[in-house]
Design a protein around this motif. Structure first.
Motif, PDB file in Angstrom:
ATOM      1  N   MET A  73       0.837  -1.199   0.000  1.00  4.58           N
ATOM      2  CA  MET A  73       0.000   0.000   0.000  1.00  4.58           C
ATOM      3  C   MET A  73       0.878   1.258   0.000  1.00  4.58           C
ATOM      4  SD  MET A  73      -2.869   1.137   2.772  1.00  4.58           S
ATOM      5  CE  MET A  73      -3.990   2.494   2.440  1.00  4.58           C
ATOM      6  N   VAL A  74       2.046   1.179   0.651  1.00  3.98           N
ATOM      7  CA  VAL A  74       2.979   2.313   0.721  1.00  3.98           C
ATOM      8  C   VAL A  74       3.905   2.264  -0.488  1.00  3.98           C
ATOM      9  CG1 VAL A  74       4.798   3.410   2.080  1.00  3.98           C
ATOM     10  CG2 VAL A  74       2.846   2.321   3.236  1.00  3.98           C
ATOM     11  N   GLN A  75       3.943   3.384  -1.261  1.00  2.00           N
ATOM     12  CA  GLN A  75       4.693   3.408  -2.508  1.00  2.00           C
ATOM     13  C   GLN A  75       5.696   4.560  -2.518  1.00  2.00           C
ATOM     14  OE1 GLN A  75       2.025   3.357  -5.905  1.00  2.00           O
ATOM     15  NE2 GLN A  75       0.484   2.174  -4.797  1.00  2.00           N
ATOM     16  N   PRO A  76       6.886   4.343  -3.076  1.00  2.00           N
ATOM     17  CA  PRO A  76       7.914   5.395  -3.084  1.00  2.00           C
ATOM     18  C   PRO A  76       7.628   6.489  -4.117  1.00  2.00           C
ATOM     19  CG  PRO A  76       8.730   3.457  -4.214  1.00  2.00           C
ATOM     20  CD  PRO A  76       7.399   3.072  -3.624  1.00  2.00           C
ATOM     21  N   LYS A  77       8.013   7.689  -3.776  1.00  2.00           N
ATOM     22  CA  LYS A  77       7.832   8.853  -4.652  1.00  2.00           C
ATOM     23  C   LYS A  77       8.481   8.654  -6.015  1.00  2.00           C
ATOM     24  CE  LYS A  77       9.150  13.780  -4.885  1.00  2.00           C
ATOM     25  NZ  LYS A  77       9.856  14.872  -4.160  1.00  2.00           N
ATOM     26  N   GLU A  78       9.631   7.983  -6.028  1.00  2.00           N
ATOM     27  CA  GLU A  78      10.412   7.865  -7.254  1.00  2.00           C
ATOM     28  C   GLU A  78       9.606   7.226  -8.394  1.00  2.00           C
ATOM     29  OE1 GLU A  78      13.054   8.510  -3.917  1.00  2.00           O
ATOM     30  OE2 GLU A  78      11.493   6.987  -4.257  1.00  2.00           O
ATOM     31  N   LEU A  79       8.824   6.208  -8.086  1.00  2.00           N
ATOM     32  CA  LEU A  79       8.032   5.559  -9.123  1.00  2.00           C
ATOM     33  C   LEU A  79       6.994   6.516  -9.701  1.00  2.00           C
ATOM     34  CD1 LEU A  79       7.419   1.958  -7.689  1.00  2.00           C
ATOM     35  CD2 LEU A  79       9.060   2.674  -9.449  1.00  2.00           C
ATOM     36  N   LYS A  87       2.916  14.982  -8.862  1.00  2.00           N
ATOM     37  CA  LYS A  87       2.291  16.305  -8.767  1.00  2.00           C
ATOM     38  C   LYS A  87       0.903  16.313  -9.410  1.00  2.00           C
ATOM     39  CE  LYS A  87       6.536  19.075  -8.608  1.00  2.00           C
ATOM     40  NZ  LYS A  87       7.339  20.145  -9.276  1.00  2.00           N
ATOM     41  N   LYS A  88       0.766  15.554 -10.485  1.00  2.00           N
ATOM     42  CA  LYS A  88      -0.494  15.570 -11.233  1.00  2.00           C
ATOM     43  C   LYS A  88      -1.677  15.113 -10.383  1.00  2.00           C
ATOM     44  CE  LYS A  88      -2.598  13.771 -15.486  1.00  2.00           C
ATOM     45  NZ  LYS A  88      -2.401  12.892 -16.677  1.00  2.00           N
ATOM     46  N   MET A  89      -1.470  14.163  -9.477  1.00  2.42           N
ATOM     47  CA  MET A  89      -2.559  13.625  -8.665  1.00  2.42           C
ATOM     48  C   MET A  89      -3.101  14.642  -7.670  1.00  2.42           C
ATOM     49  SD  MET A  89      -3.571  10.545  -9.451  1.00  2.42           S
ATOM     50  CE  MET A  89      -4.302   9.835  -7.993  1.00  2.42           C
ATOM     51  N   GLY A  90      -2.293  15.648  -7.328  1.00  5.03           N
ATOM     52  CA  GLY A  90      -2.764  16.683  -6.412  1.00  5.03           C
ATOM     53  C   GLY A  90      -2.991  16.179  -5.000  1.00  5.03           C
ATOM     54  N   PRO A  91      -3.850  16.853  -4.221  1.00  2.00           N
ATOM     55  CA  PRO A  91      -4.042  16.517  -2.812  1.00  2.00           C
ATOM     56  C   PRO A  91      -4.752  15.191  -2.573  1.00  2.00           C
ATOM     57  CG  PRO A  91      -5.564  18.256  -3.473  1.00  2.00           C
ATOM     58  CD  PRO A  91      -4.619  18.057  -4.610  1.00  2.00           C
ATOM     59  N   GLU A  92      -5.312  14.581  -3.609  1.00  2.00           N
ATOM     60  CA  GLU A  92      -5.950  13.270  -3.435  1.00  2.00           C
ATOM     61  C   GLU A  92      -4.933  12.206  -3.054  1.00  2.00           C
ATOM     62  OE1 GLU A  92      -8.000  10.342  -6.523  1.00  2.00           O
ATOM     63  OE2 GLU A  92      -9.241  12.112  -6.184  1.00  2.00           O
ATOM     64  N   ARG A  95       0.530  11.963   0.864  1.00  2.00           N
ATOM     65  CA  ARG A  95       1.977  11.842   0.897  1.00  2.00           C
ATOM     66  C   ARG A  95       2.475  11.757   2.338  1.00  2.00           C
ATOM     67  NH1 ARG A  95      -0.044  14.823  -3.082  1.00  2.00           N
ATOM     68  NH2 ARG A  95       0.885  14.733  -5.166  1.00  2.00           N
ATOM     69  N   ILE A  96       3.461  10.892   2.558  1.00  2.00           N
ATOM     70  CA  ILE A  96       4.038  10.706   3.897  1.00  2.00           C
ATOM     71  C   ILE A  96       5.554  10.621   3.778  1.00  2.00           C
ATOM     72  CG2 ILE A  96       2.003   9.553   4.869  1.00  2.00           C
ATOM     73  CD1 ILE A  96       3.331   6.880   4.302  1.00  2.00           C
ATOM     74  N   GLN A  97       6.235  10.737   4.915  1.00  2.00           N
ATOM     75  CA  GLN A  97       7.690  10.580   4.965  1.00  2.00           C
ATOM     76  C   GLN A  97       8.055   9.561   6.034  1.00  2.00           C
ATOM     77  OE1 GLN A  97       9.508  14.477   5.529  1.00  2.00           O
ATOM     78  NE2 GLN A  97       9.923  14.620   3.333  1.00  2.00           N
ATOM     79  N   ASP A  98       9.118   8.781   5.761  1.00  2.00           N
ATOM     80  CA  ASP A  98       9.600   7.868   6.791  1.00  2.00           C
ATOM     81  C   ASP A  98      10.602   8.597   7.688  1.00  2.00           C
ATOM     82  OD1 ASP A  98      11.992   7.990   5.393  1.00  2.00           O
ATOM     83  OD2 ASP A  98      11.901   5.938   4.648  1.00  2.00           O
ATOM     84  N   ASP A 103      10.282  10.293   0.754  1.00  2.00           N
ATOM     85  CA  ASP A 103       8.875  10.514   0.429  1.00  2.00           C
ATOM     86  C   ASP A 103       8.193   9.243  -0.081  1.00  2.00           C
ATOM     87  OD1 ASP A 103       8.656  13.331   0.974  1.00  2.00           O
ATOM     88  OD2 ASP A 103       9.940  13.670  -0.768  1.00  2.00           O
ATOM     89  N   PHE A 104       6.986   9.028   0.435  1.00  2.00           N
ATOM     90  CA  PHE A 104       6.141   7.910   0.006  1.00  2.00           C
ATOM     91  C   PHE A 104       4.700   8.417  -0.117  1.00  2.00           C
ATOM     92  CE2 PHE A 104       9.751   5.981   2.092  1.00  2.00           C
ATOM     93  CZ  PHE A 104       9.996   4.811   1.383  1.00  2.00           C
ATOM     94  N   CYS A 105       3.838   7.562  -0.625  1.00  2.00           N
ATOM     95  CA  CYS A 105       2.406   7.866  -0.633  1.00  2.00           C
ATOM     96  C   CYS A 105       1.633   6.601  -0.279  1.00  2.00           C
ATOM     97  CB  CYS A 105       1.958   8.399  -1.996  1.00  2.00           C
ATOM     98  SG  CYS A 105       2.055   7.193  -3.339  1.00  2.00           S
TER      99      CYS A 105
END
Length: 426
Positions: A73-79, A87-92, A95-98, A103-105
């Protein structure tokens, strides 16, 4: 299961924040409880229904030849940056940080993760076509969560992804999933339409939505009364037209006329093409030994949303009327005077054991409440068949079999057992 033992906190009154019927009834029937905005705990009764829907989805996906996986469920920003969707997905996108400030989402969908998996592990056209699916919790930070689990932020979803080398193969994969979704929703027992749709944030060349027809549907769709034609009204309206102008017009496919319906989107299938494989470099060696980017399809169906949609389509003023395929229990034994009258207690327990031995999922209402309370709860939670044992059994040896849809019949203890044996052997 005895009613006195199950965690089933029903409510007499409708909570004020419950806007639609499914939300109201899921709360009142003790199926869910709110934790935060758009986030719910599934209680035992609700979870039984959810798992039945999940099992139908899994069985049909397996039958189609798709293979089940489970992605994080937790995915890295890089992908997500590779596809420019961070950025395109916006606030939906939550985003979290370990602890290392990486950065992850929380995954709202898994195109990036699955494409990364395939590019690192599938190398030849001989491994295609391939379809992988998962049933997993998603999170989308909806701007206005509402309607209970129908528009929540956290939800259970089946998402699958097909990989093909050419357009002809992609079309076959897409149509197989289209048929699979028809099988799933039909097995759940719901009336639905397949609607031409916009691909939206997922992207791709073509997409269709599966809408369960219901008065409280969020979407307005135009359907033909003479064919399977259906389309989102937004795609059919011309500039300056309104919904009234569509009603009664000839269907664009030349069969029947247009009717306006409300629908709940429960599934969405996409022909993605090479949107993600181009962005992430997912390719295989083709017949000529040259690298060729893969063609992808994406197919999502809301498992938890199907539960709510089933209630929206199947209810009355007294509560839920479950389709038999997803009812939490098949039979409810309503014993009036359980533990007070020896004959009633003995008959109820005898039926309970017999139903279990026949393979039925059965709940025995052994509470000390009277007929009115027990029947109100029975109608609220919507179990298809209720066997009522009370005063008439003592006086006349009669037991009532009352279906949730209102049909009823009277018989002896042996009559009832014979009826249920017949149901099971059909």
């Amino acid at each position: 299961m005895f009613w006195s033992k199950i965690f089933l906190p029903t409510l007499k009154d409708t909570p004020q924040d419950a806007e639609v019927i499914s939300h109201q009834l899921m709360l009142r029937a003790g199926m869910i409880r709110k934790v935060a905005s758009g986030i719910y705990t599934w209680l035992p009764l609700g979870l039984r229904v959810l798992r039945k829907v999940e099992n139908i989805v899994r069985e049909e996906m397996n039958a189609s030849g798709a293979q089940e996986v489970l992605m994080p469920m937790v995915q890295p920003k890089e992908l997500w940056e590779e596809t420019k969707r961070w950025k395109k997905m916006g606030p939906e996108l939550l985003r979290i940080q370990d602890r290392h400030e990486r950065d992850f989402c929380l995954g709202p969908t898994h195109e990036e993760v699955i494409t990364d998996l395939i590019r690192n592990n599938v190398k030849s056209y001989k491994e295609l076509p391939l379809n992988l699916y998962q049933i997993q919790t998603k999170f989308r930070d909806e701007v206005r969560p509402r309607y209970g689990v129908m528009r929540g932020r956290e939800f259970l979803m089946k998402d699958s992804y097909s990989f093909d080398l050419n357009e002809e193969s992609l079309q076959k994969s897409y149509m197989k999933m289209r048929d699979t979704y028809k099988n799933i929703i039909s097995r759940v027992g719901l009336e639905f339409k397949i609607v031409k749709a916009d691909s939206g944030a997922i992207g791709g060349d073509a997409s269709e939505e599966f809408h369960v027809l219901a008065e409280n549907g969020e979407d307005t769709i135009a359907v033909s009364n003479g064919s399977e034609f259906a389309i989102n009204t937004e795609l059919l309206l011309k500039k300056g037209e309104d919904l009234n102008s569509l009603e009664g017009k000839p269907s664009p496919d030349g069969k029947g006329v247009i009717q306006i319906k409300k629908g709940i989107e429960v599934g969405h299938i996409f022909q993605l093409g090479r949107v993600y494989s181009d962005a992430m470099g997912s390719n295989v060696l083709n017949h000529e030994g040259k690298k060729e980017n893969l063609l992808m399809g994406c197919y999502g169906i809301g498992v938890s949303r199907l539960v709510a949609a089933a209630i929206e389509q199947n209810n009355d003023k007294n509560g839920i009327i479950w389709p038999e395929s997803i009812a939490p229990y098949e039979v409810n034994i309503v014993a009036i005077g359980f533990d007070k009258d020896e004959k009633i207690t003995k008959a109820a327990l005898s039926l309970y054991e017999d139903f279990l031995s026949m393979g039925y999922e059965v709940i025995l209402d052994d509470r000390k409440d009277g007929y009115g309370t027990k029947m109100k709860d029975a109608e609220l939670i919507g179990i298809p068949m209720n066997v009522i044992i009370g005063k008439n059994y003592i006086e006349k040896k009669e037991i009532e079999l009352k279906h949730r849809d209102g049909q009823s019949s009277i018989g002896t203890l042996e009559d009832i057992k014979t009826i249920f044996e017949h149901f099971k052997n059909k």
